[in-house]
Design a protein around this motif. Structure first.
Motif, PDB file in Angstrom:
ATOM      1  N   VAL A   1       0.836  -1.205   0.000  1.00 42.43           N
ATOM      2  CA  VAL A   1       0.000   0.000   0.000  1.00 42.43           C
ATOM      3  C   VAL A   1       0.869   1.252   0.000  1.00 42.43           C
ATOM      4  CG1 VAL A   1      -1.615   1.361   1.404  1.00 42.43           C
ATOM      5  CG2 VAL A   1      -2.060  -1.057   1.001  1.00 42.43           C
ATOM      6  N   SER A   2       1.934   1.263   0.792  1.00 45.04           N
ATOM      7  CA  SER A   2       2.825   2.427   0.838  1.00 45.04           C
ATOM      8  C   SER A   2       3.491   2.663  -0.518  1.00 45.04           C
ATOM      9  CB  SER A   2       3.899   2.240   1.910  1.00 45.04           C
ATOM     10  OG  SER A   2       3.318   2.110   3.174  1.00 45.04           O
ATOM     11  N   GLY A   3       3.972   1.597  -1.135  1.00 46.46           N
ATOM     12  CA  GLY A   3       4.568   1.732  -2.464  1.00 46.46           C
ATOM     13  C   GLY A   3       3.568   2.252  -3.475  1.00 46.46           C
ATOM     14  N   GLY A   4       2.347   1.759  -3.421  1.00 49.00           N
ATOM     15  CA  GLY A   4       1.302   2.242  -4.324  1.00 49.00           C
ATOM     16  C   GLY A   4       0.947   3.690  -4.057  1.00 49.00           C
ATOM     17  N   ALA A   5       0.892   4.080  -2.777  1.00 45.99           N
ATOM     18  CA  ALA A   5       0.569   5.472  -2.432  1.00 45.99           C
ATOM     19  C   ALA A   5       1.627   6.428  -2.967  1.00 45.99           C
ATOM     20  CB  ALA A   5       0.426   5.613  -0.919  1.00 45.99           C
TER      21      ALA A   5
ATOM     22  N   PRO B   1       0.509   2.487 -12.511  1.00 48.89           N
ATOM     23  CA  PRO B   1      -0.442   1.654 -11.775  1.00 48.89           C
ATOM     24  C   PRO B   1      -0.527   1.940 -10.273  1.00 48.89           C
ATOM     25  CG  PRO B   1       1.596   0.467 -12.021  1.00 48.89           C
ATOM     26  CD  PRO B   1       1.785   1.794 -12.722  1.00 48.89           C
ATOM     27  N   GLY B   2      -0.382   3.181  -9.853  1.00 49.14           N
ATOM     28  CA  GLY B   2      -0.385   3.486  -8.422  1.00 49.14           C
ATOM     29  C   GLY B   2      -1.615   2.979  -7.696  1.00 49.14           C
ATOM     30  N   TRP B   3      -2.803   3.331  -8.198  1.00 49.69           N
ATOM     31  CA  TRP B   3      -4.033   2.898  -7.524  1.00 49.69           C
ATOM     32  C   TRP B   3      -4.199   1.387  -7.589  1.00 49.69           C
ATOM     33  CZ3 TRP B   3      -6.206   5.368  -3.912  1.00 49.69           C
ATOM     34  CH2 TRP B   3      -6.232   6.755  -3.899  1.00 49.69           C
ATOM     35  N   LEU B   4      -3.773   0.781  -8.690  1.00 55.17           N
ATOM     36  CA  LEU B   4      -3.846  -0.676  -8.785  1.00 55.17           C
ATOM     37  C   LEU B   4      -2.994  -1.323  -7.697  1.00 55.17           C
ATOM     38  CD1 LEU B   4      -4.713  -3.268 -10.260  1.00 55.17           C
ATOM     39  CD2 LEU B   4      -2.716  -2.966 -11.745  1.00 55.17           C
TER      40      LEU B   4
END
Length: 157
Positions: free
Chosen positions: A58-62, A70-73
């Motif tokens: 989640v932190s990497g995506g945020a 693909p951040g939200w993915l």
């Protein structure tokens, strides 16, 4: 004044009606996780591992959300990892899925000009993010020469 909250519009209350924080062993479809959950010690270790792995994803995506890609993915994948063990995350994932479906349904029924405005706003946001990134870090030298020369002509870069 009533402080009652309306029930969720889907089956989340039926699926996660108990007050537990974690998914119960009998709610799990996978035998190997039912065995882990049957032992309190291994269940605690497994919960910690799932929590840490989900937090990293989640932190990497945020971090990736403001940038194209693909951040939200990745955020959804991290919440999905949490949802495999934590009921609050499963409810959050269900909420995210409902919200995304509602956004897509709303956008599809809009006239073409509104869809174009949303596209243009998205492209403008991406351009501003790249401009800020290049302003801070400089124009990367790995770009083709024609692109690098054009970017150096952009004010501030």
């Amino acid at each position: 004044m009533s402080h009652d909250h309306a029930p969720p519009p889907d089956d989340t209350r039926d699926r996660y009606g108990d007050p537990d924080v974690t998914v119960d062993a009998h709610e799990d479809d996978w035998a190997w996780r039912r065995r882990i959950r049957a032992n309190p010690h291994t269940h605690r270790i497994y919960r910690i591992l799932v929590g840490v792995l989900g937090l990293v994803v989640v932190s990497g995506g945020a971090v990736m959300v403001p940038f194209p890609g693909p951040g939200w993915l990745v955020v959804f994948i991290g919440v999905g990892i949490w949802a495999s063990e934590f009921e609050w995350a499963a409810r959050l994932l269900d909420f995210g899925k409902r919200t995304l479906k509602a956004w897509n349904a709303w956008l599809q029924i809009q006239p073409r000009w509104m869809q174009a405005v949303v596209l243009l706003l998205t492209l403008a946001a991406v351009a501003m993010i790249f401009w800020g990134l290049f302003l801070i870090s400089g124009v990367p030298g790995i770009l083709p020469d024609f692109a690098e020369h054009r970017l150096h002509a952009v004010p501030g870069l």
